[in-house]
Design a protein around this motif. Sequence first.
Motif, mmCIF file in Angstrom:
data_model
loop_
_atom_site.group_PDB
_atom_site.id
_atom_site.type_symbol
_atom_site.label_atom_id
_atom_site.label_comp_id
_atom_site.label_asym_id
_atom_site.label_seq_id
_atom_site.Cartn_x
_atom_site.Cartn_y
_atom_site.Cartn_z
ATOM 1 N N ILE A 20 0.841 -1.212 0.000
ATOM 2 C CA ILE A 20 0.000 0.000 0.000
ATOM 3 C C ILE A 20 0.871 1.257 0.000
ATOM 4 O O ILE A 20 0.635 2.199 -0.765
ATOM 5 C CB ILE A 20 -0.952 -0.003 1.210
ATOM 6 C CG1 ILE A 20 -1.992 -1.122 1.066
ATOM 7 C CG2 ILE A 20 -1.646 1.349 1.354
ATOM 8 C CD1 ILE A 20 -2.841 -1.335 2.292
ATOM 9 N N ILE A 21 1.899 1.269 0.865
ATOM 10 C CA ILE A 21 2.782 2.442 0.948
ATOM 11 C C ILE A 21 3.537 2.644 -0.358
ATOM 12 O O ILE A 21 3.652 3.770 -0.865
ATOM 13 C CB ILE A 21 3.763 2.286 2.129
ATOM 14 C CG1 ILE A 21 3.013 2.366 3.457
ATOM 15 C CG2 ILE A 21 4.856 3.364 2.073
ATOM 16 C CD1 ILE A 21 3.867 2.098 4.668
ATOM 17 N N SER A 22 4.070 1.559 -0.921
ATOM 18 C CA SER A 22 4.826 1.680 -2.169
ATOM 19 C C SER A 22 3.934 2.128 -3.320
ATOM 20 O O SER A 22 4.359 2.901 -4.190
ATOM 21 C CB SER A 22 5.507 0.345 -2.502
ATOM 22 O OG SER A 22 4.549 -0.688 -2.676
ATOM 23 N N LEU A 25 3.344 5.882 -2.799
ATOM 24 C CA LEU A 25 4.540 6.651 -3.166
ATOM 25 C C LEU A 25 4.712 6.707 -4.685
ATOM 26 O O LEU A 25 5.094 7.749 -5.231
ATOM 27 C CB LEU A 25 5.776 6.021 -2.518
ATOM 28 C CG LEU A 25 5.888 6.151 -1.005
ATOM 29 C CD1 LEU A 25 7.109 5.385 -0.491
ATOM 30 C CD2 LEU A 25 5.990 7.620 -0.589
ATOM 31 N N PHE A 26 4.420 5.601 -5.336
ATOM 32 C CA PHE A 26 4.560 5.570 -6.800
ATOM 33 C C PHE A 26 3.570 6.519 -7.473
ATOM 34 O O PHE A 26 3.918 7.253 -8.406
ATOM 35 C CB PHE A 26 4.356 4.146 -7.315
ATOM 36 C CG PHE A 26 4.402 4.043 -8.812
ATOM 37 C CD1 PHE A 26 5.603 4.197 -9.497
ATOM 38 C CD2 PHE A 26 3.237 3.822 -9.533
ATOM 39 C CE1 PHE A 26 5.645 4.111 -10.892
ATOM 40 C CE2 PHE A 26 3.271 3.738 -10.913
ATOM 41 C CZ PHE A 26 4.477 3.891 -11.593
ATOM 42 N N LEU A 27 2.311 6.516 -6.992
ATOM 43 C CA LEU A 27 1.298 7.399 -7.570
ATOM 44 C C LEU A 27 1.596 8.869 -7.294
ATOM 45 O O LEU A 27 1.248 9.737 -8.097
ATOM 46 C CB LEU A 27 -0.090 7.034 -7.014
ATOM 47 C CG LEU A 27 -0.629 5.656 -7.418
ATOM 48 C CD1 LEU A 27 -1.939 5.364 -6.700
ATOM 49 C CD2 LEU A 27 -0.818 5.572 -8.933
ATOM 50 N N TYR A 36 10.616 0.905 -8.107
ATOM 51 C CA TYR A 36 11.303 -0.315 -7.703
ATOM 52 C C TYR A 36 10.721 -0.877 -6.408
ATOM 53 O O TYR A 36 10.652 -2.094 -6.216
ATOM 54 C CB TYR A 36 12.792 -0.053 -7.533
ATOM 55 C CG TYR A 36 13.511 0.243 -8.831
ATOM 56 C CD1 TYR A 36 13.101 -0.336 -10.025
ATOM 57 C CD2 TYR A 36 14.594 1.117 -8.869
ATOM 58 C CE1 TYR A 36 13.753 -0.064 -11.219
ATOM 59 C CE2 TYR A 36 15.257 1.399 -10.054
ATOM 60 C CZ TYR A 36 14.826 0.801 -11.225
ATOM 61 O OH TYR A 36 15.465 1.075 -12.409
ATOM 62 N N LEU A 37 10.316 0.029 -5.513
ATOM 63 C CA LEU A 37 9.713 -0.403 -4.244
ATOM 64 C C LEU A 37 8.391 -1.116 -4.506
ATOM 65 O O LEU A 37 8.092 -2.152 -3.897
ATOM 66 C CB LEU A 37 9.494 0.818 -3.338
ATOM 67 C CG LEU A 37 9.303 0.544 -1.835
ATOM 68 C CD1 LEU A 37 10.542 -0.129 -1.258
ATOM 69 C CD2 LEU A 37 9.026 1.845 -1.107
ATOM 70 N N LEU A 38 7.581 -0.570 -5.416
ATOM 71 C CA LEU A 38 6.308 -1.189 -5.770
ATOM 72 C C LEU A 38 6.524 -2.553 -6.424
ATOM 73 O O LEU A 38 5.822 -3.519 -6.106
ATOM 74 C CB LEU A 38 5.535 -0.269 -6.717
ATOM 75 C CG LEU A 38 4.171 -0.790 -7.201
ATOM 76 C CD1 LEU A 38 3.242 -1.067 -6.025
ATOM 77 C CD2 LEU A 38 3.538 0.201 -8.166
ATOM 78 N N ILE A 39 7.506 -2.627 -7.308
ATOM 79 C CA ILE A 39 7.824 -3.905 -7.962
ATOM 80 C C ILE A 39 8.276 -4.935 -6.933
ATOM 81 O O ILE A 39 7.876 -6.106 -6.979
ATOM 82 C CB ILE A 39 8.903 -3.708 -9.043
ATOM 83 C CG1 ILE A 39 8.350 -2.886 -10.207
ATOM 84 C CG2 ILE A 39 9.423 -5.052 -9.548
ATOM 85 C CD1 ILE A 39 9.393 -2.501 -11.229
#
Length: 252
Positions: A20-22, A25-27, A36-39
């Motif tokens: 959820i946090i990643s 942050l990506f959006l 990279y964190l989301l991946i």
Amino acid sequence: MSKILAPFLNFGNIILIGLIISLFLFLKLKNKLSKYLLIFFSLIVLLFGFLPIGSFGIKQLEKNYIYQNNDFEINNIIVLAGSESTFLTAQTKKLNLNESSERLISSVYLALKNENSKIIFLGGSGFLDNKNLISEVEVAKMFYNNVGFDLDRVLFISGTRNTIENLSKFKNLKINRKGDILITSAFHMNRSMIISKKLELEVIPYAVDYRVSNAKISFINYYQSFSILNNILNFNLYFREQIGTFVARIIL
């Protein structure tokens, strides 16, 4: 500390919050780091959700206790709490047990086979706020009473919050220590035996409540029972058990 940090020791919570946090942050940032964190967290969810890594870990914890010699003299049957559903028992005023109920059932089985033995139930409450709850000991008393077992053959030790406190209280009892049988879930037995040895207790393991089959399962049967949620839950159980074992090794 283990009770205070419980939500953060839950692997499912960690990966879901991380995802959820990643994503947030990506959006918001749309930079390489957030991408990279989301991946990373997406891959973690896929890896532990689609592969039975947790089941394999639990299998390793249980494998040494599948085949056990039952030909031994039994004097004290030590039962670690964990079978008792205190919330539901308090709410319904009826006995409610969870998936670890074999701990209590097996204690009666062994006691009936060994007429001179005594059951020693160790438990209390792991909840920080237990004002409106009944204790594990009260639920256990209800169980033994419901099945018609002689309560004079059961010694209830209350006021404990974890395995270390359970076995420490048992060690302080002034009783005959010959033929002590320890009953707990198979996945939890390794940690319990480590703590027992650290406390210089000679107990015989009697594992119950097996969670993972060691038999070979065909692909079609695995497909039928496939569950992403169960895979994550199994790894969460293994994850918590490994943390508990690590803590037991360093603090005792």
